[in-house]
Design an enzyme around this catalytic site. Structure first.
Site, PDB file in Angstrom:
ATOM      1  N   ILE A  10      -7.240  -1.461   1.193  1.00 49.09           N
ATOM      2  CA  ILE A  10      -7.063  -0.974  -0.181  1.00 49.09           C
ATOM      3  C   ILE A  10      -6.381  -2.043  -1.040  1.00 49.09           C
ATOM      4  CG2 ILE A  10      -6.073   0.864  -1.620  1.00 49.09           C
ATOM      5  CD1 ILE A  10      -8.313   1.759   0.386  1.00 49.09           C
ATOM      6  N   THR A  39       0.255   0.791   1.696  1.00 49.29           N
ATOM      7  CA  THR A  39       0.404   0.794   3.151  1.00 49.29           C
ATOM      8  C   THR A  39       0.251   2.238   3.637  1.00 49.29           C
ATOM      9  OG1 THR A  39       2.765   1.370   3.322  1.00 49.29           O
ATOM     10  CG2 THR A  39       2.249  -0.921   2.806  1.00 49.29           C
ATOM     11  N   LYS A  81       0.507   8.332   1.974  1.00 58.06           N
ATOM     12  CA  LYS A  81       0.748   9.783   1.877  1.00 58.06           C
ATOM     13  C   LYS A  81       2.106  10.183   2.444  1.00 58.06           C
ATOM     14  CE  LYS A  81      -4.201  10.389   2.453  1.00 58.06           C
ATOM     15  NZ  LYS A  81      -4.762   9.260   3.191  1.00 58.06           N
ATOM     16  N   VAL A 100      -4.897  12.156  -2.363  1.00 60.49           N
ATOM     17  CA  VAL A 100      -5.849  13.245  -2.074  1.00 60.49           C
ATOM     18  C   VAL A 100      -7.152  12.957  -2.808  1.00 60.49           C
ATOM     19  CG1 VAL A 100      -6.284  15.733  -2.126  1.00 60.49           C
ATOM     20  CG2 VAL A 100      -3.932  14.896  -1.995  1.00 60.49           C
ATOM     21  N   ALA A 136      -8.969  10.270  -2.890  1.00 61.06           N
ATOM     22  CA  ALA A 136      -9.109   8.883  -3.399  1.00 61.06           C
ATOM     23  C   ALA A 136      -9.079   8.872  -4.926  1.00 61.06           C
ATOM     24  CB  ALA A 136     -10.352   8.241  -2.811  1.00 61.06           C
ATOM     25  N   LEU A 155     -10.737  10.872  -7.011  1.00 63.35           N
ATOM     26  CA  LEU A 155     -11.106  12.146  -7.662  1.00 63.35           C
ATOM     27  C   LEU A 155      -9.873  12.771  -8.350  1.00 63.35           C
ATOM     28  CD1 LEU A 155     -13.337  13.731  -4.851  1.00 63.35           C
ATOM     29  CD2 LEU A 155     -14.107  12.610  -6.952  1.00 63.35           C
ATOM     30  N   ASP A 195      -4.334  13.717   8.541  1.00 60.94           N
ATOM     31  CA  ASP A 195      -4.643  13.260   7.184  1.00 60.94           C
ATOM     32  C   ASP A 195      -5.007  14.440   6.277  1.00 60.94           C
ATOM     33  OD1 ASP A 195      -5.187  10.842   5.444  1.00 60.94           O
ATOM     34  OD2 ASP A 195      -7.066  11.946   5.267  1.00 60.94           O
ATOM     35  N   LYS A 248      -2.895  16.113   3.020  1.00 65.00           N
ATOM     36  CA  LYS A 248      -3.506  16.393   1.711  1.00 65.00           C
ATOM     37  C   LYS A 248      -3.270  17.851   1.305  1.00 65.00           C
ATOM     38  CE  LYS A 248      -7.008  12.822   2.198  1.00 65.00           C
ATOM     39  NZ  LYS A 248      -8.317  12.475   2.723  1.00 65.00           N
ATOM     40  N   GLY A 307     -12.721   5.379   0.590  1.00 70.27           N
ATOM     41  CA  GLY A 307     -13.398   4.093   0.452  1.00 70.27           C
ATOM     42  C   GLY A 307     -12.594   3.156  -0.445  1.00 70.27           C
TER      43      GLY A 307
HETATM   44  N1  NDP Z   1      -9.260   4.116   3.004  1.00 73.22           N
HETATM   45  C1  NDP Z   1      -9.288   5.018   2.023  1.00 73.22           C
HETATM   46  O1  NDP Z   1     -10.346   5.443   1.573  1.00 73.22           O
HETATM   47  C2  NDP Z   1      -8.011   5.535   1.464  1.00 73.22           C
HETATM   48  C3  NDP Z   1      -6.794   5.095   1.927  1.00 73.22           C
HETATM   49  N2  NDP Z   1      -5.655   5.594   1.408  1.00 73.22           N
HETATM   50  C4  NDP Z   1      -4.379   5.116   1.912  1.00 73.22           C
HETATM   51  O2  NDP Z   1      -4.236   3.731   1.644  1.00 73.22           O
HETATM   52  C5  NDP Z   1      -3.237   3.212   2.508  1.00 73.22           C
HETATM   53  C6  NDP Z   1      -3.669   1.839   2.999  1.00 73.22           C
HETATM   54  O3  NDP Z   1      -4.815   1.964   3.809  1.00 73.22           O
HETATM   55  P1  NDP Z   1      -5.579   0.648   4.318  1.00 73.22           P
HETATM   56  O4  NDP Z   1      -5.635  -0.359   3.231  1.00 73.22           O
HETATM   57  O5  NDP Z   1      -6.823   1.113   4.954  1.00 73.22           O
HETATM   58  O6  NDP Z   1      -4.577   0.127   5.457  1.00 73.22           O
HETATM   59  P2  NDP Z   1      -4.613  -1.293   6.183  1.00 73.22           P
HETATM   60  O7  NDP Z   1      -4.158  -1.067   7.572  1.00 73.22           O
HETATM   61  O8  NDP Z   1      -5.910  -1.978   5.958  1.00 73.22           O
HETATM   62  O9  NDP Z   1      -3.502  -2.134   5.391  1.00 73.22           O
HETATM   63  C7  NDP Z   1      -2.163  -1.762   5.448  1.00 73.22           C
HETATM   64  C8  NDP Z   1      -1.324  -2.877   4.829  1.00 73.22           C
HETATM   65  O10 NDP Z   1       0.036  -2.427   4.859  1.00 73.22           O
HETATM   66  C9  NDP Z   1       0.846  -3.476   5.358  1.00 73.22           C
HETATM   67  N3  NDP Z   1       2.045  -2.914   5.974  1.00 73.22           N
HETATM   68  C10 NDP Z   1       2.123  -2.085   7.034  1.00 73.22           C
HETATM   69  N4  NDP Z   1       3.409  -1.802   7.306  1.00 73.22           N
HETATM   70  C11 NDP Z   1       4.146  -2.476   6.395  1.00 73.22           C
HETATM   71  C12 NDP Z   1       5.536  -2.602   6.168  1.00 73.22           C
HETATM   72  N5  NDP Z   1       6.442  -1.968   6.920  1.00 73.22           N
HETATM   73  N6  NDP Z   1       5.959  -3.392   5.144  1.00 73.22           N
HETATM   74  C13 NDP Z   1       5.076  -4.045   4.356  1.00 73.22           C
HETATM   75  N7  NDP Z   1       3.719  -3.956   4.535  1.00 73.22           N
HETATM   76  C14 NDP Z   1       3.284  -3.184   5.539  1.00 73.22           C
HETATM   77  C15 NDP Z   1      -0.036  -4.183   6.363  1.00 73.22           C
HETATM   78  O11 NDP Z   1       0.493  -5.472   6.651  1.00 73.22           O
HETATM   79  P3  NDP Z   1      -0.277  -6.548   7.556  1.00 73.22           P
HETATM   80  O12 NDP Z   1      -1.346  -7.114   6.658  1.00 73.22           O
HETATM   81  O13 NDP Z   1       0.772  -7.523   7.909  1.00 73.22           O
HETATM   82  O14 NDP Z   1      -0.822  -5.773   8.716  1.00 73.22           O
HETATM   83  C16 NDP Z   1      -1.366  -4.188   5.610  1.00 73.22           C
HETATM   84  O15 NDP Z   1      -1.401  -5.274   4.702  1.00 73.22           O
HETATM   85  C17 NDP Z   1      -3.039   4.266   3.606  1.00 73.22           C
HETATM   86  O16 NDP Z   1      -1.836   4.966   3.372  1.00 73.22           O
HETATM   87  C18 NDP Z   1      -4.223   5.221   3.411  1.00 73.22           C
HETATM   88  O17 NDP Z   1      -3.913   6.553   3.761  1.00 73.22           O
HETATM   89  C19 NDP Z   1      -5.651   6.520   0.398  1.00 73.22           C
HETATM   90  C20 NDP Z   1      -6.816   6.970  -0.123  1.00 73.22           C
HETATM   91  C21 NDP Z   1      -8.107   6.544   0.399  1.00 73.22           C
HETATM   92  N1  LIG Z   2      -8.874   8.593   5.639  1.00 71.32           N
HETATM   93  C1  LIG Z   2      -8.920   9.291   4.397  1.00 71.32           C
HETATM   94  C2  LIG Z   2      -8.933   8.314   3.284  1.00 71.32           C
HETATM   95  C3  LIG Z   2      -8.401   8.879   2.062  1.00 71.32           C
HETATM   96  O1  LIG Z   2      -7.328   9.442   1.976  1.00 71.32           O
HETATM   97  C4  LIG Z   2     -10.165  10.167   4.340  1.00 71.32           C
HETATM   98  O2  LIG Z   2     -10.987  10.040   5.242  1.00 71.32           O
HETATM   99  O3  LIG Z   2     -10.304  10.979   3.426  1.00 71.32           O
END
Ligand code: NDP
Ligand SMILES: N[C@@H](CC=O)C(=O)O
Length: 358
Positions: free
Chosen positions: A16, A93, A117, A147, A149, A151, A216, A220, A339
């Site tokens: 993200i 994160t 979340k 919740v 993404a 929407l 998850d 939500k 996504g």
């Molecule tokens: N995928 C989706 O469609 C959606 C995702 N989300 C939320 O988005 C968030 C991120 O998801 P996503 O991008 O897939 O996760 P990733 O695992 O791809 O990325 C997580 C990032 O957080 C960093 N991180 C983890 N712990 C720490 C910490 N203690 N201090 C600083 N940085 C930290 C990681 O560091 P490093 O690079 O060093 O590993 C990494 O850069 C999640 O909470 C998810 O629920 C919400 C809505 C939709």
């Molecule tokens: N993993 C979540 C991503 C958004 O919050 C989902 O599948 O809906």
């Protein structure tokens, strides 16, 4: 609009974070005087100067190693606030350690936009504390993407409440990844094939067991229940987990290596409970009983071809919101529920919303 410049500090540069940095960080209207000043990962951070192109920060030289990145971030928030700048932290994160810092960051003067979340679904005590501090220090906390993404679910609920139209219940397929998986899965398939496809597209949580285990969706449900003004705790929500006990304690890497157990266990469950069902949907709901106590559950249900859930495009979430006014004819919101693109867009909307209010 504030005459103060704004420093944006981005925590998390994964799926993200990268999507927001590459698509949106360089598009913030100049009138806001808002600049991305720092990127933070689990063990590294980088400070960007005023002339840096933020999206280049991902590949820039100058990342510094730290075994205490969050203390560095505390310091940076303090420094920018004391220079009389506005500070907005984007928490991209899934980290509880990051979510546990919100109260301190708000007190130190930061506004927060999160996809994480953790805080929204934490204990009522911590959740209420964050709300109270935001009001007291006049700081903004935006979490629309937690919740659905991008929407507009939470704003729809808030608008009902502002119109003196209390919420009665919310039901739907809240998970974009489980929608992607189960709208395509056919009995006899290896479920893990669809799980991998969902993960490859950035639809799942960093640890996909959060999706498969129901956590998850439960988070939500809790976030929306609180948005509706109801008091609920995560452990009061009944969830069905699709993660076999034998895989629950493994590391995320080990889980991916043992998917045959996941497939076998799911197939056993399907044969035992719904041997003739052709289609499944992971549905969640929260509503209040006659004593106004909220009850929430989430589970995988067999669905008939005539069910509205049967025709959801893969990856779409849907939300059926019933209020006093929208009761027998409820409010429906449907669209991509996960996504990188839609989530980054939702983050950007929350950010611009705060910038407009400063
Ligand atoms: N995928 C989706 O469609 C959606 C995702 N989300 C939320 O988005 C968030 C991120 O998801 P996503 O991008 O897939 O996760 P990733 O695992 O791809 O990325 C997580 C990032 O957080 C960093 N991180 C983890 N712990 C720490 C910490 N203690 N201090 C600083 N940085 C930290 C990681 O560091 P490093 O690079 O060093 O590993 C990494 O850069 C999640 O909470 C998810 O629920 C919400 C809505 C939709
Ligand atoms: N993993 C979540 C991503 C958004 O919050 C989902 O599948 O809906």
């Amino acid at each position: 609009m504030s005459l103060q410049p704004t420093s944006i500090l981005v925590v998390g540069t994964g799926t993200i974070g990268q999507a927001w940095l590459t698509r949106y960080a360089d598009t913030i209207p100049l009138q806001f005087q808002a600049t991305v000043r720092g990127l933070y990962r689990s063990q590294q951070y980088i400070h960007l100067d005023n002339n840096s192109v933020p999206s280049h920060g991902l590949t820039a030289a100058g990342w510094q190693y730290s075994n205490d990145v969050l203390t560095q971030l505390d310091q940076d928030i303090f420094d920018y606030s004391h220079r009389h700048e506005q500070v907005i932290v984007l928490d991209l994160t899934a980290s509880s350690a990051v979510g546990q810092r919100y109260a301190d960051w708000l007190r130190a003067g930061a506004h927060i936009v999160c996809a994480n979340k953790y805080a929204g679904a934490s204990s009522s005590t911590y959740y209420e504390q964050i709300r109270r501090i935001s009001r007291q220090y006049q700081r903004h906390w935006r979490y629309n993407t937690t919740v659905g993404a991008g929407l507009p679910i939470q704003s729809a609920i808030r608008e009902r409440l502002h119109s003196a139209d209390p919420i009665r219940g919310i039901e739907g397929n809240f998970s974009g990844s489980l929608s992607w998986i189960f709208q395509q899965y056919q009995p006899g398939d290896q479920l893990s094939k669809w799980l991998r496809a969902a993960a490859d597209q950035g639809l799942t949580e960093p640890d996909p067991r959060s999706d498969l285990g129901g956590l998850d969706v439960a988070r939500k449900l809790l976030i929306l229940a609180r948005e509706a003004g109801w008091s609920l705790e995560l452990d009061e929500i009944q969830v069905q987990s699709l993660v076999p006990d034998s895989l629950a304690q493994l590391s995320s890497e080990e889980f991916w290596q043992h998917l045959e157990h996941f497939d076998a266990e799911f197939e056993r469950w399907r044969q035992r409970t719904h041997p003739t069902a052709q289609k499944f949907c992971y549905i969640g709901a929260v509503e209040r009983d006659v004593d106004a106590k909220p009850h929430a559950w989430a589970r995988l249900e067999p669905i008939s071809p005539s069910s509205p859930y049967a025709s959801l495009p893969p990856g779409n979430a849907n939300f059926v919101i019933r209020s006093e006014l929208y009761n027998t004819n409820p409010l429906l919101i449907q669209g991509p529920g996960a996504g990188p693109e839609v989530t980054a867009a939702g983050i950007h909307t929350d950010l611009l919303d705060i910038l407009q209010q400063l």
